[in-house]
Scaffold this active site. Sequence first.
Site, mmCIF file in Angstrom:
data_model
loop_
_atom_site.group_PDB
_atom_site.id
_atom_site.type_symbol
_atom_site.label_atom_id
_atom_site.label_comp_id
_atom_site.label_asym_id
_atom_site.label_seq_id
_atom_site.Cartn_x
_atom_site.Cartn_y
_atom_site.Cartn_z
ATOM 1 N N THR A 12 0.802 -1.224 0.000
ATOM 2 C CA THR A 12 0.000 0.000 0.000
ATOM 3 C C THR A 12 0.836 1.276 0.000
ATOM 4 O O THR A 12 0.294 2.373 -0.147
ATOM 5 C CB THR A 12 -0.939 0.026 1.220
ATOM 6 O OG1 THR A 12 -0.160 -0.056 2.419
ATOM 7 C CG2 THR A 12 -1.930 -1.135 1.162
ATOM 8 N N ARG A 40 -2.463 -2.404 9.988
ATOM 9 C CA ARG A 40 -3.214 -1.164 9.767
ATOM 10 C C ARG A 40 -3.822 -1.110 8.369
ATOM 11 O O ARG A 40 -4.866 -0.485 8.158
ATOM 12 C CB ARG A 40 -2.301 0.057 9.972
ATOM 13 C CG ARG A 40 -1.806 0.240 11.389
ATOM 14 C CD ARG A 40 -1.087 1.571 11.551
ATOM 15 N NE ARG A 40 0.010 1.725 10.599
ATOM 16 C CZ ARG A 40 1.229 1.252 10.800
ATOM 17 N NH1 ARG A 40 1.518 0.572 11.898
ATOM 18 N NH2 ARG A 40 2.176 1.439 9.895
ATOM 19 N N ARG A 99 21.823 -4.798 3.138
ATOM 20 C CA ARG A 99 22.691 -4.303 2.062
ATOM 21 C C ARG A 99 24.169 -4.549 2.302
ATOM 22 O O ARG A 99 24.913 -4.878 1.387
ATOM 23 C CB ARG A 99 22.450 -2.805 1.839
ATOM 24 C CG ARG A 99 21.118 -2.498 1.183
ATOM 25 C CD ARG A 99 20.906 -0.999 1.090
ATOM 26 N NE ARG A 99 19.567 -0.681 0.613
ATOM 27 C CZ ARG A 99 18.950 0.464 0.833
ATOM 28 N NH1 ARG A 99 19.560 1.405 1.555
ATOM 29 N NH2 ARG A 99 17.743 0.690 0.367
ATOM 30 N N CYS A 128 18.392 4.407 -3.028
ATOM 31 C CA CYS A 128 17.974 5.053 -4.276
ATOM 32 C C CYS A 128 19.053 5.979 -4.849
ATOM 33 O O CYS A 128 19.333 5.946 -6.055
ATOM 34 C CB CYS A 128 16.684 5.831 -4.053
ATOM 35 S SG CYS A 128 16.718 6.965 -2.645
ATOM 36 N N GLN A 155 17.633 15.563 -3.103
ATOM 37 C CA GLN A 155 16.707 14.452 -3.057
ATOM 38 C C GLN A 155 15.269 14.893 -2.794
ATOM 39 O O GLN A 155 14.990 15.656 -1.875
ATOM 40 C CB GLN A 155 17.169 13.433 -2.009
ATOM 41 C CG GLN A 155 18.505 12.815 -2.380
ATOM 42 C CD GLN A 155 19.016 11.788 -1.393
ATOM 43 O OE1 GLN A 155 20.200 11.752 -1.079
ATOM 44 N NE2 GLN A 155 18.143 10.920 -0.886
ATOM 45 N N HIS A 248 15.243 12.304 -7.857
ATOM 46 C CA HIS A 248 16.451 12.843 -7.222
ATOM 47 C C HIS A 248 17.407 13.403 -8.279
ATOM 48 O O HIS A 248 17.467 12.915 -9.408
ATOM 49 C CB HIS A 248 17.201 11.739 -6.471
ATOM 50 C CG HIS A 248 16.510 11.248 -5.242
ATOM 51 N ND1 HIS A 248 15.420 11.865 -4.680
ATOM 52 C CD2 HIS A 248 16.794 10.168 -4.439
ATOM 53 C CE1 HIS A 248 15.050 11.196 -3.595
ATOM 54 N NE2 HIS A 248 15.855 10.155 -3.434
#
Length: 345
Positions: A12, A40, A99, A128, A155, A248
């Site tokens: 979502t 939620r 990562r 990103c 950004q 960005h």
Amino acid sequence: MKKYNVAILGATGAVGQEFLNLIEERNFPFNELKLLASHRSAGKKIQFMGKEYTVEEATHDSFENVDIALFAGGAASKTFAPSAVKAGAVVIDNSSAFRMDPEVPLVVPEVNPQAIARHKGIIANPNCSTIIMVMALKPIYDLARIKRIVVSTYQAVSGGGKEAMAELEDQVQAIVEGKEVVANILPGASLPKHYQIAFNLIPQIDVFQDNLYTKEEMKMINETHKILEDNEIGITATTVRVPVYRSHAESVNVELEKEVSLDVIKEALAKFDGVTVQDDPAEMEYPMPLMTSGKDDVYVGRIRKDYSVANAVNLWLCGDQIRKGAALNALQIAEYMIKNDMLEK
């Protein structure tokens, strides 16, 4: 073509919604689709490709019979990734959780696809801003080894989520109407202080580390080293939030070990899959966030020599961080694995 059972965790949110957009756009070969989120959002209905899906609450049992689990990011990754792998799914994770784990490949498919084969169930999507930068660095690195990188980012607020985008809109409206400006989100909702982003810049993304760099800045440094498999590159970063909704921008200075002409660099960038060179000063043509939002490629312009140091060039980059910087990169990893029969059990 074989089709695969896909789960999207965080369906979502902004990245989750972009996963759905891209799955339809790219005709991704899915069979069953499971949309997962927190309690939620459980029960929410989403219309997708002519069918109504009900968002389910993510649990440790959510990944049975799932081939590919696309994680949109957030704290849920560490909670549910091991369960997904145990159930037999390959997890492609957009959070920072794995990562820098030496057992987890950190992948940009155009840059280091060979790393995918080393996965043990989890593949990490880079930050990103790192993805956008290494897309432009890789074709240059292949011409001459990179000695040093100096990067400053600009950004978009969408990097802070839908709430940050809504707050920028609310603040602009308040200023126009002469009302009090309220700041509750940036630089981070959980931080003790918040600043107005409308008509402002905030030189902090994520929390400060002991070395006075922010966590975002250290992500760019550490992740670039890992992706290029070269820890000897000197890298320094300054990351800044700007009042732009999406896409960005980055100013990147690259020092090479040997001289390479601008024409050769431009040609290498233009030939690199996923990069578009937009660089015509005479016509005032260069990448901008407004024009690169919703685009798949990383756009490169303002390519010029740095006359202050030998063998260095300046680049200006723009890329949609929700697409290539997040959802698209993850989906491309899955597409690469399908194309190369890496999902067969």
